[in-house]
Design a protein around this motif. Structure first.
Motif, PDB file in Angstrom:
ATOM      1  N   ALA A   1      15.344 -12.761  35.924  1.00 33.34           N
ATOM      2  CA  ALA A   1      15.135 -11.600  36.344  1.00 33.34           C
ATOM      3  C   ALA A   1      14.200 -10.936  35.285  1.00 33.34           C
ATOM      4  O   ALA A   1      13.230 -10.106  35.848  1.00 33.34           O
ATOM      5  CB  ALA A   1      16.320 -10.909  36.293  1.00 33.34           C
TER       6      ALA A   1
ATOM      7  N   GLN B   1      10.796 -12.077  36.528  1.00 29.92           N
ATOM      8  CA  GLN B   1      10.239 -11.575  37.722  1.00 29.92           C
ATOM      9  C   GLN B   1       9.897  -9.853  37.612  1.00 29.92           C
ATOM     10  O   GLN B   1       9.191  -9.682  38.194  1.00 29.92           O
ATOM     11  CB  GLN B   1      11.516 -11.428  38.841  1.00 29.92           C
ATOM     12  CG  GLN B   1      11.115 -11.313  40.181  1.00 29.92           C
ATOM     13  CD  GLN B   1      10.310 -11.842  41.041  1.00 29.92           C
ATOM     14  OE1 GLN B   1      10.348 -12.856  41.543  1.00 29.92           O
ATOM     15  NE2 GLN B   1       8.809 -11.589  40.919  1.00 29.92           N
ATOM     16  N   ALA B   2      10.794  -9.301  36.664  1.00 27.67           N
ATOM     17  CA  ALA B   2      10.523  -7.886  36.515  1.00 27.67           C
ATOM     18  C   ALA B   2       8.949  -7.886  36.156  1.00 27.67           C
ATOM     19  O   ALA B   2       8.509  -6.514  36.049  1.00 27.67           O
ATOM     20  CB  ALA B   2      11.257  -7.286  35.391  1.00 27.67           C
TER      21      ALA B   2
ATOM     22  N   ASP C   1       4.067 -10.015  39.951  1.00 22.82           N
ATOM     23  CA  ASP C   1       4.291  -9.998  41.603  1.00 22.82           C
ATOM     24  C   ASP C   1       4.677 -11.320  42.067  1.00 22.82           C
ATOM     25  O   ASP C   1       4.647 -11.532  43.347  1.00 22.82           O
ATOM     26  CB  ASP C   1       2.979  -9.258  42.065  1.00 22.82           C
ATOM     27  CG  ASP C   1       3.097  -7.815  41.834  1.00 22.82           C
ATOM     28  OD1 ASP C   1       4.062  -7.235  41.799  1.00 22.82           O
ATOM     29  OD2 ASP C   1       2.033  -7.196  41.650  1.00 22.82           O
TER      30      ASP C   1
ATOM     31  N   PRO D   1       6.170 -14.519  43.488  1.00 21.63           N
ATOM     32  CA  PRO D   1       7.700 -14.386  43.722  1.00 21.63           C
ATOM     33  C   PRO D   1       8.149 -15.651  42.769  1.00 21.63           C
ATOM     34  O   PRO D   1       7.777 -16.754  42.754  1.00 21.63           O
ATOM     35  CB  PRO D   1       7.568 -14.856  45.118  1.00 21.63           C
ATOM     36  CG  PRO D   1       6.118 -14.856  45.523  1.00 21.63           C
ATOM     37  CD  PRO D   1       5.335 -14.564  44.586  1.00 21.63           C
TER      38      PRO D   1
ATOM     39  N   ASN E   1      21.950 -12.318  41.922  1.00 25.34           N
ATOM     40  CA  ASN E   1      20.531 -12.446  42.227  1.00 25.34           C
ATOM     41  C   ASN E   1      20.033 -11.202  42.834  1.00 25.34           C
ATOM     42  O   ASN E   1      19.039 -10.642  42.477  1.00 25.34           O
ATOM     43  CB  ASN E   1      20.160 -13.717  43.116  1.00 25.34           C
ATOM     44  CG  ASN E   1      18.980 -13.918  43.106  1.00 25.34           C
ATOM     45  OD1 ASN E   1      18.183 -13.924  42.389  1.00 25.34           O
ATOM     46  ND2 ASN E   1      18.252 -13.954  44.550  1.00 25.34           N
ATOM     47  N   MET E   2      20.733 -10.768  43.676  1.00 21.17           N
ATOM     48  CA  MET E   2      20.160  -9.425  44.493  1.00 21.17           C
ATOM     49  C   MET E   2      20.239  -8.154  43.483  1.00 21.17           C
ATOM     50  O   MET E   2      19.235  -7.465  43.492  1.00 21.17           O
ATOM     51  CB  MET E   2      20.914  -9.101  45.755  1.00 21.17           C
ATOM     52  CG  MET E   2      20.904 -10.311  46.767  1.00 21.17           C
ATOM     53  SD  MET E   2      19.402 -11.104  46.974  1.00 21.17           S
ATOM     54  CE  MET E   2      18.349  -9.499  47.295  1.00 21.17           C
TER      55      MET E   2
ATOM     56  N   GLN F   1      19.899  -8.075  40.295  1.00 23.95           N
ATOM     57  CA  GLN F   1      19.044  -8.295  39.391  1.00 23.95           C
ATOM     58  C   GLN F   1      17.535  -8.671  39.700  1.00 23.95           C
ATOM     59  O   GLN F   1      16.686  -8.738  38.921  1.00 23.95           O
ATOM     60  CB  GLN F   1      19.547  -9.384  38.373  1.00 23.95           C
ATOM     61  CG  GLN F   1      20.873  -9.032  37.526  1.00 23.95           C
ATOM     62  CD  GLN F   1      21.420 -10.120  36.589  1.00 23.95           C
ATOM     63  OE1 GLN F   1      20.729 -10.476  35.945  1.00 23.95           O
ATOM     64  NE2 GLN F   1      22.491 -10.548  36.489  1.00 23.95           N
ATOM     65  N   ASP F   2      17.382  -8.667  40.818  1.00 21.22           N
ATOM     66  CA  ASP F   2      16.101  -9.315  41.426  1.00 21.22           C
ATOM     67  C   ASP F   2      15.498 -10.328  40.742  1.00 21.22           C
ATOM     68  O   ASP F   2      14.394 -10.012  40.263  1.00 21.22           O
ATOM     69  CB  ASP F   2      15.235  -8.024  41.467  1.00 21.22           C
ATOM     70  CG  ASP F   2      13.843  -8.174  42.302  1.00 21.22           C
ATOM     71  OD1 ASP F   2      13.925  -9.047  42.866  1.00 21.22           O
ATOM     72  OD2 ASP F   2      13.035  -7.502  41.718  1.00 21.22           O
TER      73      ASP F   2
ATOM     74  N   ARG G   1      13.186 -14.365  44.407  1.00 21.19           N
ATOM     75  CA  ARG G   1      12.594 -13.937  45.795  1.00 21.19           C
ATOM     76  C   ARG G   1      12.483 -14.847  46.753  1.00 21.19           C
ATOM     77  O   ARG G   1      12.217 -14.439  48.042  1.00 21.19           O
ATOM     78  CB  ARG G   1      11.364 -12.976  45.396  1.00 21.19           C
ATOM     79  CG  ARG G   1      11.660 -11.727  44.606  1.00 21.19           C
ATOM     80  CD  ARG G   1      10.439 -10.679  44.409  1.00 21.19           C
ATOM     81  NE  ARG G   1      10.854  -9.542  43.281  1.00 21.19           N
ATOM     82  CZ  ARG G   1       9.883  -8.969  42.989  1.00 21.19           C
ATOM     83  NH1 ARG G   1       8.519  -9.144  43.273  1.00 21.19           N
ATOM     84  NH2 ARG G   1      10.461  -8.057  42.138  1.00 21.19           N
TER      85      ARG G   1
ATOM     86  N   TRP H   1      18.211  -9.598  53.404  1.00 19.38           N
ATOM     87  CA  TRP H   1      17.832  -9.159  52.142  1.00 19.38           C
ATOM     88  C   TRP H   1      16.396  -9.289  51.841  1.00 19.38           C
ATOM     89  O   TRP H   1      15.984  -8.954  50.650  1.00 19.38           O
ATOM     90  CB  TRP H   1      18.567  -9.826  51.155  1.00 19.38           C
ATOM     91  CG  TRP H   1      19.976  -9.412  51.324  1.00 19.38           C
ATOM     92  CD1 TRP H   1      20.953  -9.911  51.924  1.00 19.38           C
ATOM     93  CD2 TRP H   1      20.635  -8.103  50.570  1.00 19.38           C
ATOM     94  NE1 TRP H   1      22.333  -9.523  51.635  1.00 19.38           N
ATOM     95  CE2 TRP H   1      22.166  -8.173  50.798  1.00 19.38           C
ATOM     96  CE3 TRP H   1      20.082  -7.429  49.794  1.00 19.38           C
ATOM     97  CZ2 TRP H   1      22.852  -7.273  50.679  1.00 19.38           C
ATOM     98  CZ3 TRP H   1      21.040  -6.217  49.354  1.00 19.38           C
ATOM     99  CH2 TRP H   1      22.384  -6.109  49.552  1.00 19.38           C
TER     100      TRP H   1
ATOM    101  N   LEU I   1      14.511 -12.037  51.500  1.00 16.35           N
ATOM    102  CA  LEU I   1      14.046 -13.153  50.498  1.00 16.35           C
ATOM    103  C   LEU I   1      13.364 -14.209  51.258  1.00 16.35           C
ATOM    104  O   LEU I   1      13.422 -14.429  52.504  1.00 16.35           O
ATOM    105  CB  LEU I   1      15.496 -13.693  49.838  1.00 16.35           C
ATOM    106  CG  LEU I   1      16.313 -12.926  49.168  1.00 16.35           C
ATOM    107  CD1 LEU I   1      17.649 -13.857  48.811  1.00 16.35           C
ATOM    108  CD2 LEU I   1      15.725 -12.696  47.818  1.00 16.35           C
TER     109      LEU I   1
END
Ligand code: GKR
Ligand code: MG
Length: 414
Positions: free
Chosen positions: A248, A251-252, A255, A257, A273-274, A276-277, A280, A305, A307
């Motif tokens: 996460a 990913q933050a 861009d 995925p 997972n959702m 904390q994003d 993807r 979602w 994904l």
């Protein structure tokens, strides 16, 4: 219609030749283990499945076998209940390994779909909701590798440890099978060398969507440092570092995925997972997700979602490949080309030999069910391999030290 109640479950462990492919956990052994599942109905139809050949899965299947006679092949809820009983004494709370129950269910469930299809004259992709694509696209799955197994002659592919050798391997994959997307198994060499390999692939194949999969082999800090080199180069970054939290953080910062087949492998992993994003793209796998129906449900969750969705693979033979192809053909929101180890395998267990890729794609095999039948001579030979090989678990680390004696496992390592 012939009786579709289960008469018998038969499981045959097999071992097939596997080349010395490298990953973050070490090197593939000369044999990969698998199990071939046959479900025979009261009506005399045999449904096929293929799954892991590890001790735990074989023991789980052995415990399940006596509970299945009399169950309708359509009763998947009954299958889960019996498998729960076999694997963990029927408890709802989990005392054992989270991953075992869906593996045991997944192994048998495919054979139930195949038996139902063969009985009714329907293809598995039709039973799963209907075919939405004529052909299923697969990716070229590149590995670094040794020239041959320890003490053995070099194989046809030879050594692959440099960017030039990687490009040659990719070229051969493209010539033989025509794949578009290229995946590089990483986490073995220092990451800068692996990214140099990616750049060489980009130069040789300007249009190919690229991916890299270090299997959690990089630290968060290393991955953050490498991101600028990866941006614009790859379509997704697969399991760069360890865990949902670590990924996460990556990913933050990008861009690109992030994709996973390591840290979202059970429904219970999805909420974190959702929240904390982290990832993807989910790389689904019916072998550990609980079968084809559970994989269709996962696909729906991914759609809801937002994904991305594709497919993970391990070393496997043609029954698995047929099941993956039917599933992918019946999954509307497959957003990336699927992985397969199939081009690395020289053995086969289905009649007529390996399914052939055309332009990197597979058509759903003709015929009812999965559209494949068992080559019993091959099955007997591969079972004998299993008995002779004397291995019951995959052990890439020990194999790796035969080549690089000082090699140490690390996850993350770099
Ligand atoms: O075959 O060495 C291998 C792969 O590393 C395999 O074990 C992984 O499960 O292919 C898989 C992946 O995408 O991580
Ligand atoms: Mg992976």
């Amino acid at each position: 219609m012939p009786d579709t109640r289960i008469a018998e479950l038969r499981v045959t462990p097999i071992a097939f030749y596997d080349p010395p492919l490298l990953n973050n956990a070490g090197c593939h052994q000369p044999f990969a283990l698998r199990s071939i599942i046959e479900v025979e109905t009261e009506g005399g139809v045999i449904g096929l499945g293929e799954s892991y050949g590890t001790r735990a899965v074989l023991d789980g299947l052995a415990a399940l076998a006596p509970l299945l006679p009399g169950l309708e092949v359509t009763d998947l809820n009954g299958l889960w209940a019996h498998a729960r009983q076999a694997v963990r004494g029927g408890q709802e709370g989990y005392s054992g390994d989270e991953r075992l129950l869906p593996r045991v269910v997944g192994a048998v469930e495919v054979a139930l779909w195949d038996a139902l299809g063969k009985t009714t004259g329907r293809r598995v992709c039709d039973l799963l909701g209907g075919q939405v694509r004529d052909e299923v696209p697969f990716s070229a799955y590149l590995f670094y590798k040794f020239a041959g197994h320890s003490g053995a002659d070099p194989d046809d592919w030879g050594e692959v440890l440099t960017p030039e050798q990687l490009v040659d391997e990719a070229r051969r994959f493209k010539e033989l099978h025509g794949f578009d997307a290229i995946k590089l198994k990483a986490g073995i060499l220092p990451p800068e060398e692996e990214i140099e390999g990616l750049r060489a692939l980009r130069a040789a194949f300007p249009e190919a969507p690229l991916r890299i999969d270090p299997n959690g082999g990089w630290t968060v800090e290393t991955t953050l440092r490498l991101l600028p080199q990866l941006e614009g180069l790859i379509e997704y970054l697969e399991d760069p570092t360890v865990g949902i939290e670590g990924n996460a953080r990556v990913q933050a910062a990008t861009d690109i995925p992030l994709a996973t087949n390591m840290y979202v492998v059970h429904p219970s992993h999805l909420p974190a997972n959702m929240a904390q994003d982290a990832f993807r793209v989910i790389l689904s796998d019916h072998h550990y997700w609980g079968g084809l129906q559970a994989s269709r449900e996962l696909a729906k969750i991914c759609e809801i979602w937002g994904l991305g969705l594709s497919m993970h693979s391990n070393s496997h033979l043609g029954i698995s490949l047929a099941a993956m192809t039917h599933l992918a053909a019946a999954t509307p929101n497959l957003t990336y080309d699927c992985d397969t180890h199939s081009p690395w395998q020289t053995d086969e267990v289905i009649e007529g030999g390996k399914l052939a890729f055309r332009n990197g794609r597979l058509r759903v095999p003709d015929g009812p069910g999965l559209g494949v039948t068992l080559d019993r001579t091959a099955l007997a030979r591969l079972h004998q391999n299993y008995l002779d090989a004397g291995i019951t678990e995959r052990d890439d680390a020990t194999e790796m030290r035969k080549h690089w004696p000082d090699w140490q496992f690390g996850r993350p390592k770099f």
